[in-house]
Design an enzyme around this catalytic site. Structure first.
Site, PDB file in Angstrom:
ATOM      1  N   SER A 155       7.812 -36.246  -5.713  1.00  0.00           N
ATOM      2  CA  SER A 155       7.245 -35.232  -6.600  1.00  0.00           C
ATOM      3  C   SER A 155       6.279 -34.284  -5.889  1.00  0.00           C
ATOM      4  O   SER A 155       5.926 -33.249  -6.435  1.00  0.00           O
ATOM      5  CB  SER A 155       6.519 -35.889  -7.785  1.00  0.00           C
ATOM      6  OG  SER A 155       5.291 -36.434  -7.377  1.00  0.00           O
ATOM      7  N   LYS A 193      -1.205 -36.552  -6.941  1.00  0.00           N
ATOM      8  CA  LYS A 193      -0.862 -35.283  -7.587  1.00  0.00           C
ATOM      9  C   LYS A 193      -1.942 -34.236  -7.290  1.00  0.00           C
ATOM     10  O   LYS A 193      -3.052 -34.557  -6.869  1.00  0.00           O
ATOM     11  CB  LYS A 193      -0.763 -35.460  -9.109  1.00  0.00           C
ATOM     12  CG  LYS A 193       0.422 -36.297  -9.575  1.00  0.00           C
ATOM     13  CD  LYS A 193       1.735 -35.579  -9.371  1.00  0.00           C
ATOM     14  CE  LYS A 193       2.910 -36.420  -9.863  1.00  0.00           C
ATOM     15  NZ  LYS A 193       3.141 -37.612  -9.048  1.00  0.00           N
TER      16      LYS A 193
END
Length: 234
Positions: A155, A193
Protein backbone atom coordinates in the site's frame (compact mmCIF):
# COMPACT_ATOMS: atom_id res chain seq x y z
CA UNK A 1 22.19 21.61 -21.12
CA UNK A 2 18.92 21.19 -19.27
CA UNK A 3 15.81 23.29 -19.62
CA UNK A 4 14.56 25.20 -16.58
CA UNK A 5 11.81 22.66 -15.88
CA UNK A 6 14.20 19.72 -16.28
CA UNK A 7 16.63 21.36 -13.84
CA UNK A 8 13.85 22.11 -11.35
CA UNK A 9 12.62 18.53 -11.46
CA UNK A 10 16.12 17.08 -11.11
CA UNK A 11 16.84 19.28 -8.09
CA UNK A 12 13.45 18.46 -6.51
CA UNK A 13 14.04 14.70 -6.88
CA UNK A 14 17.60 15.03 -5.58
CA UNK A 15 16.60 17.03 -2.49
CA UNK A 16 13.71 14.68 -1.69
CA UNK A 17 16.04 11.68 -1.90
CA UNK A 18 18.53 13.44 0.35
CA UNK A 19 15.86 14.33 2.91
CA UNK A 20 13.76 11.17 2.92
CA UNK A 21 15.60 8.43 1.09
CA UNK A 22 12.73 7.98 -1.38
CA UNK A 23 11.83 9.97 -4.50
CA UNK A 24 8.65 12.08 -4.69
CA UNK A 25 5.49 10.75 -6.31
CA UNK A 26 4.41 11.94 -9.75
CA UNK A 27 1.61 13.95 -8.12
CA UNK A 28 4.13 15.68 -5.86
CA UNK A 29 6.39 16.42 -8.84
CA UNK A 30 3.44 17.82 -10.78
CA UNK A 31 2.46 20.08 -7.89
CA UNK A 32 6.05 21.21 -7.25
CA UNK A 33 6.56 22.24 -10.90
CA UNK A 34 3.04 23.65 -11.24
CA UNK A 35 2.19 21.41 -14.20
CA UNK A 36 -1.36 20.51 -15.17
CA UNK A 37 -0.83 16.82 -15.92
CA UNK A 38 1.50 13.97 -15.07
CA UNK A 39 2.27 13.46 -18.77
CA UNK A 40 4.53 16.52 -18.57
CA UNK A 41 6.41 14.91 -15.68
CA UNK A 42 6.82 11.70 -17.73
CA UNK A 43 8.38 13.69 -20.56
CA UNK A 44 10.75 15.50 -18.21
CA UNK A 45 11.83 12.24 -16.55
CA UNK A 46 12.46 10.62 -19.93
CA UNK A 47 14.57 13.62 -20.97
CA UNK A 48 16.62 13.47 -17.76
CA UNK A 49 17.14 9.73 -18.20
CA UNK A 50 18.21 10.12 -21.85
CA UNK A 51 20.76 12.75 -20.78
CA UNK A 52 22.19 10.50 -18.08
CA UNK A 53 21.12 12.54 -15.06
CA UNK A 54 18.78 9.92 -13.56
CA UNK A 55 18.17 6.19 -13.79
CA UNK A 56 14.82 4.48 -13.42
CA UNK A 57 14.98 1.05 -11.80
CA UNK A 58 13.07 -1.65 -13.66
CA UNK A 59 10.05 -3.27 -12.00
CA UNK A 60 10.05 -0.74 -9.19
CA UNK A 61 7.26 1.79 -8.93
CA UNK A 62 8.57 5.32 -8.52
CA UNK A 63 12.17 4.08 -8.12
CA UNK A 64 14.49 6.80 -9.40
CA UNK A 65 18.22 7.21 -8.78
CA UNK A 66 19.98 10.52 -9.38
CA UNK A 67 23.26 9.78 -11.17
CA UNK A 68 24.62 13.31 -11.37
CA UNK A 69 23.71 16.98 -11.13
CA UNK A 70 24.57 19.70 -13.65
CA UNK A 71 28.07 21.09 -13.24
CA UNK A 72 26.49 24.45 -12.51
CA UNK A 73 23.88 23.41 -9.98
CA UNK A 74 22.36 26.80 -9.33
CA UNK A 75 18.71 26.04 -10.03
CA UNK A 76 16.57 26.72 -7.00
CA UNK A 77 13.89 24.37 -5.75
CA UNK A 78 10.48 25.48 -7.10
CA UNK A 79 8.71 27.82 -4.68
CA UNK A 80 5.81 25.41 -4.24
CA UNK A 81 8.04 22.44 -3.40
CA UNK A 82 8.06 21.74 0.29
CA UNK A 83 10.39 19.27 2.00
CA UNK A 84 8.64 16.04 2.91
CA UNK A 85 8.38 15.65 6.66
CA UNK A 86 7.05 12.25 7.61
CA UNK A 87 5.55 13.38 10.89
CA UNK A 88 5.01 10.24 12.90
CA UNK A 89 6.65 11.26 16.12
CA UNK A 90 8.24 14.56 16.70
CA UNK A 91 11.45 15.81 15.21
CA UNK A 92 12.79 16.38 11.72
CA UNK A 93 14.09 13.68 9.43
CA UNK A 94 17.85 13.59 9.35
CA UNK A 95 19.30 14.27 5.92
CA UNK A 96 20.49 11.03 4.38
CA UNK A 97 24.05 11.00 3.14
CA UNK A 98 25.75 8.57 0.76
CA UNK A 99 27.22 5.64 2.62
CA UNK A 100 30.92 6.13 3.15
CA UNK A 101 33.56 3.49 3.46
CA UNK A 102 33.66 1.09 6.39
CA UNK A 103 32.89 2.78 9.75
CA UNK A 104 35.85 3.92 11.79
CA UNK A 105 36.27 3.71 15.52
CA UNK A 106 35.42 7.43 15.67
CA UNK A 107 32.03 6.85 14.01
CA UNK A 108 30.84 3.34 14.93
CA UNK A 109 27.48 2.05 13.62
CA UNK A 110 24.42 2.20 15.83
CA UNK A 111 22.71 -1.11 16.51
CA UNK A 112 18.97 -0.82 15.82
CA UNK A 113 16.65 -3.56 17.19
CA UNK A 114 14.48 -5.45 14.69
CA UNK A 115 11.01 -5.57 16.25
CA UNK A 116 8.93 -7.63 13.83
CA UNK A 117 6.72 -6.84 10.85
CA UNK A 118 4.55 -3.90 9.88
CA UNK A 119 1.73 -3.82 7.35
CA UNK A 120 1.76 -1.56 4.33
CA UNK A 121 -1.71 -2.80 3.44
CA UNK A 122 -4.28 -4.43 5.68
CA UNK A 123 -3.15 -3.72 9.25
CA UNK A 124 -1.39 -6.57 11.02
CA UNK A 125 0.09 -6.94 14.45
CA UNK A 126 3.43 -5.15 14.77
CA UNK A 127 5.99 -4.05 17.33
CA UNK A 128 6.34 -7.64 18.44
CA UNK A 129 9.49 -9.05 20.00
CA UNK A 130 13.05 -7.99 19.46
CA UNK A 131 14.58 -10.64 17.20
CA UNK A 132 17.94 -9.19 16.14
CA UNK A 133 19.80 -5.94 15.66
CA UNK A 134 20.80 -4.09 12.49
CA UNK A 135 23.95 -1.92 12.27
CA UNK A 136 23.10 1.54 10.89
CA UNK A 137 25.36 4.54 10.15
CA UNK A 138 24.65 7.34 12.59
CA UNK A 139 24.09 9.77 9.70
CA UNK A 140 21.04 7.76 8.62
CA UNK A 141 19.36 8.08 12.00
CA UNK A 142 19.83 11.37 13.79
CA UNK A 143 18.86 11.88 17.42
CA UNK A 144 16.48 9.68 19.39
CA UNK A 145 15.74 5.98 19.78
CA UNK A 146 15.00 3.83 16.74
CA UNK A 147 13.66 0.41 15.81
CA UNK A 148 13.37 -1.55 12.57
CA UNK A 149 10.39 -3.35 11.00
CA UNK A 150 10.00 -5.58 7.96
CA UNK A 151 7.33 -4.35 5.53
CA UNK A 152 4.46 -6.58 4.47
CA UNK A 153 2.09 -5.43 1.71
CA UNK A 154 2.15 -2.92 -1.12
CA UNK A 155 0.00 0.00 0.00
CA UNK A 156 3.01 2.36 0.23
CA UNK A 157 4.62 1.37 -3.06
CA UNK A 158 4.25 4.83 -4.62
CA UNK A 159 6.22 6.22 -1.68
CA UNK A 160 9.05 3.88 -2.67
CA UNK A 161 8.30 1.38 0.12
CA UNK A 162 8.04 -2.22 -1.09
CA UNK A 163 7.27 -5.69 0.23
CA UNK A 164 10.17 -7.06 2.34
CA UNK A 165 11.85 -3.66 2.73
CA UNK A 166 13.16 -2.85 6.19
CA UNK A 167 12.01 0.52 7.53
CA UNK A 168 13.89 2.34 10.27
CA UNK A 169 11.52 4.14 12.62
CA UNK A 170 12.32 6.87 15.13
CA UNK A 171 10.28 6.44 18.31
CA UNK A 172 7.82 9.35 18.65
CA UNK A 173 4.26 9.82 19.81
CA UNK A 174 3.40 12.92 17.78
CA UNK A 175 3.43 13.63 14.05
CA UNK A 176 2.65 16.26 11.46
CA UNK A 177 0.46 16.04 8.38
CA UNK A 178 2.42 14.39 5.57
CA UNK A 179 4.68 12.23 7.73
CA UNK A 180 4.94 8.49 7.15
CA UNK A 181 4.31 6.90 10.51
CA UNK A 182 3.75 3.68 12.37
CA UNK A 183 0.19 4.09 13.64
CA UNK A 184 -1.42 1.80 16.20
CA UNK A 185 -5.18 1.49 15.65
CA UNK A 186 -7.46 0.75 18.62
CA UNK A 187 -4.43 -0.47 20.59
CA UNK A 188 -4.31 -3.67 18.54
CA UNK A 189 -3.25 -3.23 14.93
CA UNK A 190 -0.30 -1.33 13.54
CA UNK A 191 0.17 -0.06 10.02
CA UNK A 192 2.62 2.06 8.05
CA UNK A 193 0.84 5.00 6.41
CA UNK A 194 1.07 8.69 5.64
CA UNK A 195 -0.62 10.76 8.33
CA UNK A 196 -3.15 13.46 7.44
CA UNK A 197 -4.92 15.58 10.03
CA UNK A 198 -8.49 16.49 9.07
CA UNK A 199 -9.94 18.70 11.75
CA UNK A 200 -10.38 16.56 14.83
CA UNK A 201 -9.99 13.36 12.80
CA UNK A 202 -6.90 11.46 11.68
CA UNK A 203 -6.59 10.01 8.18
CA UNK A 204 -4.16 7.18 7.41
CA UNK A 205 -3.39 7.49 3.71
CA UNK A 206 -1.93 4.79 1.48
CA UNK A 207 0.46 5.49 -1.39
CA UNK A 208 -1.33 3.09 -3.72
CA UNK A 209 -4.65 3.92 -5.43
CA UNK A 210 -5.87 0.37 -4.80
CA UNK A 211 -6.23 1.19 -1.09
CA UNK A 212 -8.71 3.58 0.50
CA UNK A 213 -7.78 6.27 3.00
CA UNK A 214 -9.01 5.29 6.46
CA UNK A 215 -10.28 7.98 8.84
CA UNK A 216 -10.39 7.63 12.63
CA UNK A 217 -11.17 9.67 15.68
CA UNK A 218 -8.04 10.93 17.50
CA UNK A 219 -8.63 8.59 20.43
CA UNK A 220 -8.36 5.52 18.16
CA UNK A 221 -4.90 6.19 16.72
CA UNK A 222 -1.61 6.24 18.60
CA UNK A 223 1.59 7.28 16.83
CA UNK A 224 4.49 4.96 17.61
CA UNK A 225 7.19 6.35 15.34
CA UNK A 226 8.19 8.12 12.15
CA UNK A 227 10.00 6.75 9.12
CA UNK A 228 13.61 7.99 8.90
CA UNK A 229 15.38 5.41 6.72
CA UNK A 230 14.76 2.41 4.52
CA UNK A 231 16.87 -0.65 3.66
CA UNK A 232 16.36 -2.84 0.61
CA UNK A 233 18.07 -5.95 -0.71
CA UNK A 234 18.17 -6.44 -4.48
Amino acid sequence: MLTRKQSELLRFIHERLQAEGVPPSFDEMKEALDLRSKSGIHRLIMALEERGFIKRLANRARAIEVLRLPESATVQTPARARPFAPSVISGNLGRARPASSAPTNDNPPIMVPMMGRIAAGTPIEAIQTRTQTIPMPADFLGAGDHFALEVRGDSMIEAGIHESDTVIIRKQDTAETGDIVVALIDGEEATLKRLRKRGASIALEAANPAYETRIFGPDRVKIQGRLVSLLRRY
